[in-house]
Design a protein around this motif. Structure first.
Motif, PDB file in Angstrom:
ATOM      1  N   UNK A 325      45.724  21.597  32.570  1.00 22.79           N
ATOM      2  CA  UNK A 325      47.025  22.346  32.877  1.00 22.79           C
ATOM      3  C   UNK A 325      46.955  23.490  32.284  1.00 22.79           C
ATOM      4  N   UNK A 326      46.829  23.732  30.759  1.00 21.65           N
ATOM      5  CA  UNK A 326      46.893  25.136  30.157  1.00 21.65           C
ATOM      6  C   UNK A 326      45.991  26.021  30.885  1.00 21.65           C
ATOM      7  N   UNK A 327      45.030  25.627  31.487  1.00 23.60           N
ATOM      8  CA  UNK A 327      44.201  26.595  32.211  1.00 23.60           C
ATOM      9  C   UNK A 327      44.866  27.138  33.530  1.00 23.60           C
ATOM     10  N   UNK A 328      45.786  26.535  33.913  1.00 25.94           N
ATOM     11  CA  UNK A 328      46.254  26.936  35.380  1.00 25.94           C
ATOM     12  C   UNK A 328      47.419  27.776  35.108  1.00 25.94           C
ATOM     13  N   UNK A 329      47.756  28.142  34.060  1.00 28.26           N
ATOM     14  CA  UNK A 329      48.894  29.171  33.714  1.00 28.26           C
ATOM     15  C   UNK A 329      48.389  30.788  34.526  1.00 28.26           C
ATOM     16  N   UNK A 330      49.058  31.032  35.184  1.00 23.18           N
ATOM     17  CA  UNK A 330      48.868  32.374  35.835  1.00 23.18           C
ATOM     18  C   UNK A 330      47.473  32.048  36.754  1.00 23.18           C
ATOM     19  N   UNK A 331      47.304  31.056  37.240  1.00 22.97           N
ATOM     20  CA  UNK A 331      46.301  30.930  38.300  1.00 22.97           C
ATOM     21  C   UNK A 331      46.733  30.876  39.659  1.00 22.97           C
ATOM     22  N   UNK A 332      45.822  31.175  40.531  1.00 22.61           N
ATOM     23  CA  UNK A 332      46.077  31.367  41.896  1.00 22.61           C
ATOM     24  C   UNK A 332      45.187  30.472  42.754  1.00 22.61           C
ATOM     25  N   UNK A 333      45.757  29.748  43.714  1.00 24.75           N
ATOM     26  CA  UNK A 333      44.926  28.747  44.548  1.00 24.75           C
ATOM     27  C   UNK A 333      44.471  29.501  45.869  1.00 24.75           C
ATOM     28  N   UNK A 334      43.184  29.522  46.057  1.00 24.75           N
ATOM     29  CA  UNK A 334      42.673  30.408  47.251  1.00 24.75           C
ATOM     30  C   UNK A 334      43.324  29.861  48.552  1.00 24.75           C
ATOM     31  N   UNK A 335      43.850  30.753  49.241  1.00 21.75           N
ATOM     32  CA  UNK A 335      44.692  30.414  50.632  1.00 21.75           C
ATOM     33  C   UNK A 335      43.773  30.177  51.804  1.00 21.75           C
ATOM     34  N   UNK A 336      43.643  29.011  52.241  1.00 25.75           N
ATOM     35  CA  UNK A 336      42.611  28.443  53.120  1.00 25.75           C
ATOM     36  C   UNK A 336      43.062  29.262  54.436  1.00 25.75           C
ATOM     37  N   UNK A 337      44.342  29.155  54.873  1.00 26.18           N
ATOM     38  CA  UNK A 337      44.617  29.722  56.222  1.00 26.18           C
ATOM     39  C   UNK A 337      44.354  31.181  56.247  1.00 26.18           C
ATOM     40  N   UNK A 338      44.913  31.924  55.115  1.00 22.86           N
ATOM     41  CA  UNK A 338      44.450  33.236  55.079  1.00 22.86           C
ATOM     42  C   UNK A 338      42.972  33.572  55.456  1.00 22.86           C
ATOM     43  N   UNK A 339      42.180  32.936  54.616  1.00 22.41           N
ATOM     44  CA  UNK A 339      40.704  33.203  54.747  1.00 22.41           C
ATOM     45  C   UNK A 339      40.194  32.818  56.171  1.00 22.41           C
ATOM     46  N   UNK A 340      40.650  31.839  56.514  1.00 24.08           N
ATOM     47  CA  UNK A 340      40.035  31.437  58.090  1.00 24.08           C
ATOM     48  C   UNK A 340      40.420  32.478  59.062  1.00 24.08           C
TER      49      UNK A 340
END
Length: 356
Positions: A325-340
């Motif tokens: 949890x603490x490592x997810x602060x200000x994290x970004x999930x890679x956007x699958x649809x965008x990169x496809x």
């Protein structure tokens, strides 16, 4: 394990001769070693099925080539999430029925135990990894890098950088370094102005960057003193720091996380064995075990609770996982649809930019 035996017995279609092999394509380095120790060796010991393991800088590339050429020599491969979806959409992969997967010990259904998106038509996730800012602590005696912006600040934090050779991850990281909030990054990248802004930020360190292609390169570049900072896979940096006692530190602020997992190329010569391997390795216990060798988080909720100490130590692995949890602060999930949708065009621009 009793449940696994019952499952595989029930799946009569998966019965194969004991002498059958599985040809596995992984990534090499510390990540490949986690596959070898947590998956390959115990799977072989328990099932009697031999696994022949090979490595590639990015297994998606040879998988596409071999299927299109009609010369398939791999049964199971480890690939990034977006690559799996793209290859599946192109008809280059076998479908994987979620019914073959092992349910959690408490009976939690597969669809509830795996995190969102971890299972697609042709893909089963094995881990959650991230791209992180990392630095050589010995090179910065006073102030330490702590944000994406610091990676681009050559005055305050001198030295060469290393980044992956490609558009993915770098464009997002550049925008976050330029002050864009993580939840606004992909909206901005869908505009010409956003893409221009990302490349303009990369321009500021272009002449001071070494571009890597294999995941093992960034920790080696740091160790050799060729760079002081890297944007790299968190597990590779972790392995160098904890396994080789290198003075490397990870900055979780601005991490970009994504899933990786198994695919089966269309026409795999040993399809049944491949599905057995996937069933076994994506059970909660093996996934937790893999996370003890390299700091990639399990995509199964039941597996996360089983992760113990860093292999060979009495230090808990949990704080080193991108999914903590603490490592997810200000994290970004890679956007699958965008990169496809945008991978080809943005990589074309990236390569032109790099050559200019």
């Amino acid at each position: 394990m009793k449940r696994l035996l019952i499952l595989t017995t029930a799946l009569g279609a998966l019965a194969v001769p004991a002498s059958a092999d599985v040809n596995l394509l992984s990534w090499g380095g510390a990540y490949g070693n986690s596959h070898l120790e947590a998956y390959v060796k115990p799977f072989q010991a328990e099932t009697g099925i031999k696994v022949n393991m090979a490595d590639a800088d990015n297994p998606a590339t040879p998988i596409k080539a071999m299927v299109e050429a009609g010369n398939i020599t791999t049964d199971v491969a480890s690939v990034e999430y977006a690559d799996a979806v793209r290859l599946c959409d192109e008809g280059l992969l076998e479908t994987i029925d979620p019914a073959i997967l092992t349910v959690a010990e408490d009976g939690t259904a597969i669809e509830d135990d795996f995190i969102d998106g971890a299972i697609t038509d042709c893909f089963v996730a094995t881990d959650v990894y991230s791209m992180v800012l990392a630095y050589d602590d010995s090179k910065f005696a006073d102030a330490k890098p702590s944000t994406p912006a610091d990676f681009f600040d050559l005055a305050a934090f001198p030295g060469k950088r290393t980044m992956r050779k490609g558009a993915k991850f770098n464009l997002e990281f550049a925008l976050m370094a330029d002050g864009v909030a993580p939840d606004e990054v992909y909206d901005l990248l869908t505009t010409p102005e956003g893409v221009d802004r990302a490349f303009a930020k990369l321009d500021t360190i272009k002449n001071d960057t070494i571009w890597w292609e294999a995941g093992a390169q960034p920790p080696q570049l740091l160790a050799d003193g060729e760079v002081t900072m890297a944007y790299a896979f968190n597990g590779r940096i972790f392995n160098a720091a904890h396994g080789e006692n290198k003075p490397f530190k990870i900055v979780w602020d601005g991490q970009i996380y994504e899933m990786e997992g198994w695919i089966v190329p269309k026409g795999a010569p040993n399809l049944e064995e491949a599905l057995k391997f996937i069933t076994w390795t994506t059970a909660p216990a093996p996934q937790a075990r893999a996370a003890e060798f390299i700091s990639y988080g399990p995509p199964r909720r039941s597996a996360a609770a089983l992760v113990g100490n860093i292999e060979g130590s009495d230090v808990p692995m949990g704080p080193n996982l991108p999914t903590t949890a603490e490592n997810l602060t200000n994290a970004l999930g890679s956007n699958l649809e965008f990169w496809v949708d945008h991978d080809a065009e943005l990589n074309e621009r990236f390569n032109s930019w790099l050559a200019s």
